[in-house]
Enzyme design. Structure first.
Site, mmCIF file in Angstrom:
data_model
loop_
_atom_site.group_PDB
_atom_site.id
_atom_site.type_symbol
_atom_site.label_atom_id
_atom_site.label_comp_id
_atom_site.label_asym_id
_atom_site.label_seq_id
_atom_site.Cartn_x
_atom_site.Cartn_y
_atom_site.Cartn_z
ATOM 1 N N CYS A 45 14.402 5.786 -8.163
ATOM 2 C CA CYS A 45 13.608 5.057 -9.153
ATOM 3 C C CYS A 45 14.186 3.668 -9.399
ATOM 4 O O CYS A 45 15.381 3.441 -9.234
ATOM 5 C CB CYS A 45 13.616 5.806 -10.474
ATOM 6 S SG CYS A 45 13.115 7.506 -10.340
ATOM 7 N N ARG A 57 13.757 0.620 -2.376
ATOM 8 C CA ARG A 57 14.418 1.866 -2.771
ATOM 9 C C ARG A 57 13.511 3.075 -2.598
ATOM 10 O O ARG A 57 13.974 4.205 -2.679
ATOM 11 C CB ARG A 57 14.838 1.783 -4.248
ATOM 12 C CG ARG A 57 15.892 0.730 -4.517
ATOM 13 C CD ARG A 57 15.909 0.347 -5.977
ATOM 14 N NE ARG A 57 16.282 1.424 -6.869
ATOM 15 C CZ ARG A 57 17.482 1.582 -7.395
ATOM 16 N NH1 ARG A 57 18.434 0.737 -7.115
ATOM 17 N NH2 ARG A 57 17.733 2.563 -8.216
ATOM 18 N N TRP A 110 10.513 7.706 -8.273
ATOM 19 C CA TRP A 110 10.670 8.531 -7.077
ATOM 20 C C TRP A 110 10.835 9.947 -7.612
ATOM 21 O O TRP A 110 11.856 10.280 -8.189
ATOM 22 C CB TRP A 110 11.895 8.060 -6.297
ATOM 23 C CG TRP A 110 11.870 8.521 -4.893
ATOM 24 C CD1 TRP A 110 11.051 8.063 -3.885
ATOM 25 C CD2 TRP A 110 12.685 9.514 -4.304
ATOM 26 N NE1 TRP A 110 11.319 8.714 -2.727
ATOM 27 C CE2 TRP A 110 12.316 9.615 -2.944
ATOM 28 C CE3 TRP A 110 13.696 10.340 -4.773
ATOM 29 C CZ2 TRP A 110 12.908 10.501 -2.060
ATOM 30 C CZ3 TRP A 110 14.286 11.227 -3.891
ATOM 31 C CH2 TRP A 110 13.895 11.294 -2.553
ATOM 32 N N ASN A 166 16.048 6.588 -14.962
ATOM 33 C CA ASN A 166 16.481 7.015 -13.617
ATOM 34 C C ASN A 166 17.459 8.159 -13.803
ATOM 35 O O ASN A 166 18.263 8.129 -14.731
ATOM 36 C CB ASN A 166 17.248 5.901 -12.892
ATOM 37 C CG ASN A 166 16.327 4.812 -12.428
ATOM 38 O OD1 ASN A 166 15.118 4.887 -12.612
ATOM 39 N ND2 ASN A 166 16.908 3.784 -11.831
ATOM 40 N N GLY A 167 17.452 9.105 -12.871
ATOM 41 C CA GLY A 167 18.429 10.188 -12.945
ATOM 42 C C GLY A 167 17.801 11.447 -13.509
ATOM 43 O O GLY A 167 16.580 11.606 -13.507
ATOM 44 N N GLU A 221 27.544 17.506 13.722
ATOM 45 C CA GLU A 221 26.985 16.396 12.957
ATOM 46 C C GLU A 221 27.741 15.095 13.265
ATOM 47 O O GLU A 221 27.137 14.032 13.441
ATOM 48 C CB GLU A 221 27.011 16.727 11.458
ATOM 49 C CG GLU A 221 26.573 15.627 10.525
ATOM 50 C CD GLU A 221 25.181 15.068 10.812
ATOM 51 O OE1 GLU A 221 24.430 15.636 11.623
ATOM 52 O OE2 GLU A 221 24.865 14.010 10.243
ATOM 53 N N LYS A 230 25.992 11.762 14.922
ATOM 54 C CA LYS A 230 26.046 10.473 14.222
ATOM 55 C C LYS A 230 26.598 9.398 15.146
ATOM 56 O O LYS A 230 26.082 8.290 15.213
ATOM 57 C CB LYS A 230 26.930 10.634 12.979
ATOM 58 C CG LYS A 230 26.546 9.812 11.805
ATOM 59 C CD LYS A 230 25.611 10.501 10.860
ATOM 60 C CE LYS A 230 24.332 10.947 11.492
ATOM 61 N NZ LYS A 230 23.537 11.796 10.689
ATOM 62 N N GLU A 250 24.098 8.530 17.867
ATOM 63 C CA GLU A 250 22.899 7.915 17.307
ATOM 64 C C GLU A 250 23.080 6.417 17.033
ATOM 65 O O GLU A 250 22.189 5.634 17.333
ATOM 66 C CB GLU A 250 22.596 8.653 15.997
ATOM 67 C CG GLU A 250 21.298 8.324 15.343
ATOM 68 C CD GLU A 250 21.092 9.153 14.072
ATOM 69 O OE1 GLU A 250 22.042 9.792 13.582
ATOM 70 O OE2 GLU A 250 19.959 9.148 13.567
ATOM 71 N N HIS A 303 36.013 27.319 29.106
ATOM 72 C CA HIS A 303 35.016 27.941 29.978
ATOM 73 C C HIS A 303 34.228 26.897 30.769
ATOM 74 O O HIS A 303 33.114 27.163 31.204
ATOM 75 C CB HIS A 303 34.092 28.849 29.156
ATOM 76 C CG HIS A 303 34.846 29.967 28.496
ATOM 77 N ND1 HIS A 303 35.396 31.019 29.207
ATOM 78 C CD2 HIS A 303 35.211 30.170 27.203
ATOM 79 C CE1 HIS A 303 36.030 31.824 28.381
ATOM 80 N NE2 HIS A 303 35.947 31.328 27.146
ATOM 81 N N LYS A 306 13.052 6.909 11.418
ATOM 82 C CA LYS A 306 13.583 7.660 10.283
ATOM 83 C C LYS A 306 12.882 9.002 10.141
ATOM 84 O O LYS A 306 13.512 10.017 9.902
ATOM 85 C CB LYS A 306 13.428 6.828 8.996
ATOM 86 C CG LYS A 306 13.975 7.518 7.753
ATOM 87 C CD LYS A 306 15.480 7.676 7.832
ATOM 88 C CE LYS A 306 16.065 8.435 6.680
ATOM 89 N NZ LYS A 306 17.399 8.977 7.020
HETATM 90 O O1 M6R Z 1 13.582 14.362 7.713
HETATM 91 P P1 M6R Z 1 14.263 15.478 8.448
HETATM 92 O O2 M6R Z 1 15.489 15.948 7.790
HETATM 93 O O3 M6R Z 1 13.334 16.605 8.784
HETATM 94 O O4 M6R Z 1 14.691 14.829 9.837
HETATM 95 C C1 M6R Z 1 15.242 15.605 10.856
HETATM 96 C C2 M6R Z 1 15.933 14.731 11.868
HETATM 97 O O5 M6R Z 1 15.017 13.894 12.507
HETATM 98 C C3 M6R Z 1 17.034 13.884 11.233
HETATM 99 O O6 M6R Z 1 17.938 14.677 10.536
HETATM 100 C C4 M6R Z 1 17.809 13.083 12.291
HETATM 101 O O7 M6R Z 1 18.508 13.955 13.114
HETATM 102 C C5 M6R Z 1 18.730 12.097 11.588
HETATM 103 N N1 M6R Z 1 18.131 10.808 11.542
HETATM 104 C C6 M6R Z 1 20.043 11.957 12.226
HETATM 105 O O8 M6R Z 1 20.864 11.092 11.521
#
Ligand code: M6R
Length: 610
Positions: free
Chosen positions: A2, A27, A74, A100-101, A483, A487, A490, A506, A605
């Site tokens: 928000c 935001r 939001w 907000n919050g 993860e 990252k 990516e 293995h 995104k």
């Molecule tokens: O919006 P979602 O959580 O469903 O998105 C899933 C993936 O596309 C998302 O987590 C993607 O792997 C990330 N951008 C990675 O940082």
């Protein structure tokens, strides 16, 4: 997240407020509104949707006056709608508030007000503040706001105004950021600096528990509890608008990494009872009997969300002893999953719009299976279509690389697992309280890790030209390595693989040669020795190993080239902390390679196509 804007001066308040809200659009929001003190008293307009919808409504119906407050919402409590949009007012429209919050004890206050005859027109937690102001008002809005704030628990930032005292605005901050600006014959409130940058660069950044009283003549700061006056030097902002949108950080990703202490705090919010330390999840509609009957869980998600699911699998199995299978949504949707009559499907999606996850949810529902969604976006398709929703309340995530959404998903899933264990009686109250007490310390520990990232920056510089690197771990650590590796790939475009440490021998061990970087997570005491054996295997083949361990571990240093420690916590909670240096590693590596941190190549995104 928000946005809050407030103005008091000689100019057209509506124009300045809507202009300020436009500067906060980055935001994310789903509705907007503005309240102005006009010659006919306090008047407001609000609308679901973009600011343009609000502006259309204001056309020909302008709110003329030179003091007001505005908001972009939001959604957290209640769907995006005209009624739930801010500002909220009391029944007689004498008081208006933007917020907000989250007010954690709003239900308790709401019940009390309903008993006194107040009626509510929205589903928000915010509306209680407007009624409480009206109920408490004693001719002094500052003293009244102080009393009202004293009643509220949670993390919030507020902008308050009343028709009774047209020459004042009040701003209060507890945990959610709030800025007040000082101009020439005018003062401003903003949840973020961009809201006022066009008008003033002289601001006070409110600290926790501070209140500001704004008039045309200037701003005074007080302690919201004691009422004691606070003297503070003005902060002169020399950022440009783009820097200001990122809170002074050089990318949204870095800002969102630093948002995590606050975001995780909000995820826990009202869900950990302040006295009993038990978990409360009033959002769950399913009965305790239904929850108890579940005998099998599928967790379905993509990418980072799926990785949060892998942490949850271990945690639910450990705490509740119910089998959990984690599935990639794009696979699951074309499988023929075996459901029992009491299977629960948990879908996890930050955006709530990921096509594969949504399709998997629909498949499960078609088969008559109950679906619980963990999502960050109120009103998203996943939130609307699931039977049950647990919101993560991480605030909008703008960078493509998910950071705060992940930690908040993990925390939300811990809360679900603990609640489930409570209901099933698989953990005692004392065991639950031990975990939740440690959870409450996580925000501070994340903040500590973020204060000491120099070593990880140097390591990132060192790997910027490598062909490939490996992340290894066991159990919960393995889930986090997946993860960390995603990252890094990516945003730095460096190839990496995450491997269950015991599985290396293995096949993959063939790829380890002199100076191949290996990042080894070793936070789980019950398998620590096994992990050390695997580290020794890669060291013997020439790998350069960076180990990550919990503070107090003096053993790991004997087997690796360098160690980064994270603050001590319960091993089960370690994923929320170990992921932070890995996020910073990918951030620094991306920076070192000159990449666009926020918009990595080939990625979006929200993946709304199959
Ligand atoms: O919006 P979602 O959580 O469903 O998105 C899933 C993936 O596309 C998302 O987590 C993607 O792997 C990330 N951008 C990675 O940082």
């Amino acid at each position: 997240m928000c946005g809050i804007v407030g103005y008091i001066g000689e100019k057209n308040a509506q124009e300045i407020i809507v202009g300020g809200l436009r500067k906060l659009e980055y935001r994310g929001y789903d509705s907007a509104g503005v309240a102005v003190l006009t010659k006919d008293g306090l008047s407001y307009e609000k609308a679901k949707g973009r600011l343009a919808v609000l502006e259309e409504r204001l056309e020909g119906n302008a709110l003329i006056g030179n003091a007001g407050i505005g908001h972009t919402r939001w959604a957290t409590h209640g769907k995006p709608s005209d009624e739930n949009a801010h500002p909220h007012t009391d029944a007689k429209t004498k008081f208006a508030v933007v917020h907000n919050g989250i007010i954690e004890n709003f239900l308790e206050i709401k019940e009390e007000l309903i008993a006194k005859g107040y009626t509510f027109v929205s589903e928000t937690d915010t509306e209680v503040i407007a009624h409480l102001l009206a109920d408490t008002y004693n001719g002094d809005i500052v003293a009244t706001a102080q009393k009202v704030v004293g009643r509220m628990r949670g993390a919030y930032a507020l902008g308050i105004m009343t028709e009774h005292e047209p020459d004042k605005l009040v701003a209060v901050r507890l945990a959610s950021p709030l800025i007040v600006g000082v101009g020439n014959g005018e003062s401003f409130i903003g949840s973020d600096i961009p809201a006022m940058l066009e008008h003033t660069r002289d601001v006070y950044i409110l600290n926790e528990g501070e209140m500001a009283v704004l008039t045309r003549e200037g701003v005074e700061l007080f302690d919201a509890q004691s009422g004691e006056k606070i003297e503070r030097e003005i902060f002169h902002v020399d950022w440009d608008l783009v820097q200001a949108e990122k809170g002074g950080f050089d990318s949204f990703m870095l800002k969102e990494i630093h948002d995590q202490p606050q975001a995780v705090r909000e995820t826990m919010g009202a869900r950990i009872h302040p006295e009993t330390k038990k978990v409360v999840m009033p959002e769950l509609k399913m009965s305790e009997a239904e929850l108890k009957a579940i005998d099998h869980i599928y967790i379905v998600a993509c990418g980072t969300s799926m990785h949060a699911g892998l942490v949850a699998k271990d945690v639910i199995e450990k705490l509740v002893r119910v089998p959990v299978e984690v599935a990639i949504a794009s696979e699951f949707r074309y499988r023929d999953p075996i459901y029992t009559p009491n299977t629960l499907v948990i879908v996890i999606s930050q955006s709530g719009e990921t096509a594969d996850t949504l399709a998997a949810l629909r498949e499960a529902k078609k088969s008559g299976v109950k679906v619980l969604a963990v999502t960050n976006v109120v009103g998203s398709s996943v939130a609307r279509e699931a039977d049950e929703v647990v919101f993560t309340w991480a605030g909008p995530e703008i960078a493509v690389a998910s950071t705060k959404a992940y930690t908040c998903q993990v925390v939300a899933l811990y809360l679900f697992a603990l609640y489930y264990a409570q209901v099933k009686g698989t953990q005692t109250d004392a065991q639950i309280a031990e975990i939740t007490e440690h959870m409450l310390q996580l925000p501070g520990k994340i903040a500590d890790i973020l204060k000491h990232t120099e070593e990880i920056r140097v390591f990132a510089e060192g790997i910027k030209d490598v062909q490939s690197l490996f992340f290894i771990g066991r159990g919960l650590d393995y889930a986090v390595t997946l993860e960390g590796s995603l990252k890094l790939k990516e945003i730095s475009y460096i190839h990496s693989e995450a491997y269950a440490a015991g599985e290396l021998k293995h096949g993959t061990l063939a790829l380890i040669e002199d100076n191949v970087p290996v990042i080894a997570l070793a936070t789980q005491p019950d398998i620590f020795e096994k992990m050390v054996s695997n580290i020794v295997e890669v060291k013997a083949r020439g790998a350069h190993v960076l180990g990550i361990a919990l503070e107090g571990n003096t053993e790991l240093a004997k087997s690796v080239d360098q160690v980064i420690t994270i603050p001590e916590t319960l091993p089960i909670l370690a994923p929320v902390l170990t992921v932070i240096p890995l996020q910073m590693l990918s951030y620094y590596a991306s920076l070192a390679r000159g990449n666009d941190v926020d918009k990595p190549r080939n990625l979006a995104k929200s993946v709304t196509v199959e």
